[in-house]
Design a protein around this motif. Structure first.
Motif, short mmCIF file in Angstrom:
data_model
loop_
_atom_site.label_atom_id
_atom_site.label_comp_id
_atom_site.label_asym_id
_atom_site.label_seq_id
_atom_site.Cartn_x
_atom_site.Cartn_y
_atom_site.Cartn_z
N THR A 11 41.47 28.15 43.35
CA THR A 11 42.66 29.23 43.18
C THR A 11 42.32 30.51 42.92
N ARG A 12 43.33 31.36 43.06
CA ARG A 12 43.14 32.94 42.80
C ARG A 12 44.48 33.31 42.37
N VAL A 13 44.46 33.99 41.21
CA VAL A 13 45.92 34.59 40.74
C VAL A 13 45.47 36.06 40.31
N CYS A 32 42.25 16.78 43.01
CA CYS A 32 40.91 17.64 43.00
C CYS A 32 40.19 17.28 41.98
N ASP A 33 38.75 16.90 42.13
CA ASP A 33 38.01 16.26 41.10
C ASP A 33 37.48 17.48 40.26
N LYS A 34 37.47 18.71 40.66
CA LYS A 34 36.94 19.87 40.04
C LYS A 34 37.52 21.07 40.81
N ILE A 35 38.08 21.87 39.60
CA ILE A 35 38.69 23.10 40.12
C ILE A 35 38.20 24.40 39.60
N PHE A 36 38.10 25.30 40.38
CA PHE A 36 37.47 26.56 40.06
C PHE A 36 38.53 27.71 40.47
N SER A 37 38.55 28.61 39.37
CA SER A 37 39.70 29.84 39.37
C SER A 37 39.07 31.00 39.26
N ASP A 38 39.70 32.15 39.67
CA ASP A 38 39.43 33.50 39.48
C ASP A 38 41.13 34.14 39.05
N PHE A 39 40.78 34.48 37.82
CA PHE A 39 42.05 35.07 37.09
C PHE A 39 42.03 36.69 37.05
N ALA A 40 42.84 37.09 37.57
CA ALA A 40 43.14 38.79 37.45
C ALA A 40 42.35 39.39 38.19
N VAL A 41 42.04 38.80 39.69
CA VAL A 41 41.24 39.37 40.46
C VAL A 41 42.34 39.42 41.82
N SER A 42 42.15 40.64 42.41
CA SER A 42 42.97 40.92 43.56
C SER A 42 42.42 40.33 44.86
N ALA A 43 43.25 40.27 45.71
CA ALA A 43 43.34 39.41 46.86
C ALA A 43 41.92 40.30 47.87
#
Length: 193
Positions: A11-13, A32-43
């Motif tokens: 996910t990205r927010v 989901c077994d593992k979750i990776f995220s990008d925070f404060a990252v634009s599209a």
């Protein structure tokens, strides 16, 4: 492959931590077994470390899970390229909100439409934002941080400079940073010349 088949979420927010928590929770609910995220990252950001980690964690037989296609891809080309790479590696793709099965020709067709729609919407929003900002500028609205050097502080700094006070001393007296003081002194010098 070694190990069990996994569901890898991404996910990205752009800004809100609460939204990140909700997005990650939705991915957990989707198994989901593992979750990776990008925070404060634009599209449109090119560097998305969370996405890079998610892609690196995927193995043949796994499923790459996103909430929505627009959370993962910057453009139609990127979406189609990544989907093609995933399929070649034996990885399936699942978008929770669009619920598209890309293992079928119909699913790939709908994926193409969805990723193109996401790119179009992003471009329209960008155009509206630019037009609104230009209209505001034309009305005299100023953007960016407010200046620390108010006209009163500028007058006092100029007076103290002519009295021979050092920049550090003036910064302390005016309760401003030294860099702000030296930037003002440089600008004032340029304006005086």
């Amino acid at each position: 492959r070694n190990g069990p088949v996994m569901r890898i979420g991404y996910t990205r927010v752009s800004t809100d931590k609460q939204t990140l928590f909700q997005s990650e929770e939705a991915l957990r609910q989707a198994g989901c077994d593992k979750i990776f995220s990008d925070f404060a990252v634009s599209a449109t950001a090119k560097k998305r470390p969370g996405l890079i980690e998610a892609r690196a964690a995927l193995k043949s037989g796994d499923t790459f899970v996103v909430l929505s296609i627009d959370r993962a891809f910057r453009s139609t080309i990127e979406g189609l390229t990544v989907l093609d790479e995933l399929h070649k590696q034996g990885i399936t793709f699942h978008s929770i909100w669009q619920n598209i099965d890309t293992t079928t020709p119909e699913g790939r067709k709908w994926f193409t439409y969805a990723v193109a729609d996401a790119e179009y919407e992003k471009a329209v929003i960008s155009r509206r934002t630019k037009l609104a900002m230009q209209a505001a500028k034309d009305r005299g609205v100023k953007f960016g941080r407010k200046t620390v050097m108010t006209p009163a502080k500028q007058r006092r700094a100029s007076k103290l400079l002519t009295e021979g006070c050092s920049g550090c001393e003036i910064a302390r007296k005016l309760d401003i940073s030294r860099s702000t003081m030296f930037r003002y002194a440089r600008e004032a010098e340029l304006m005086a010349s």
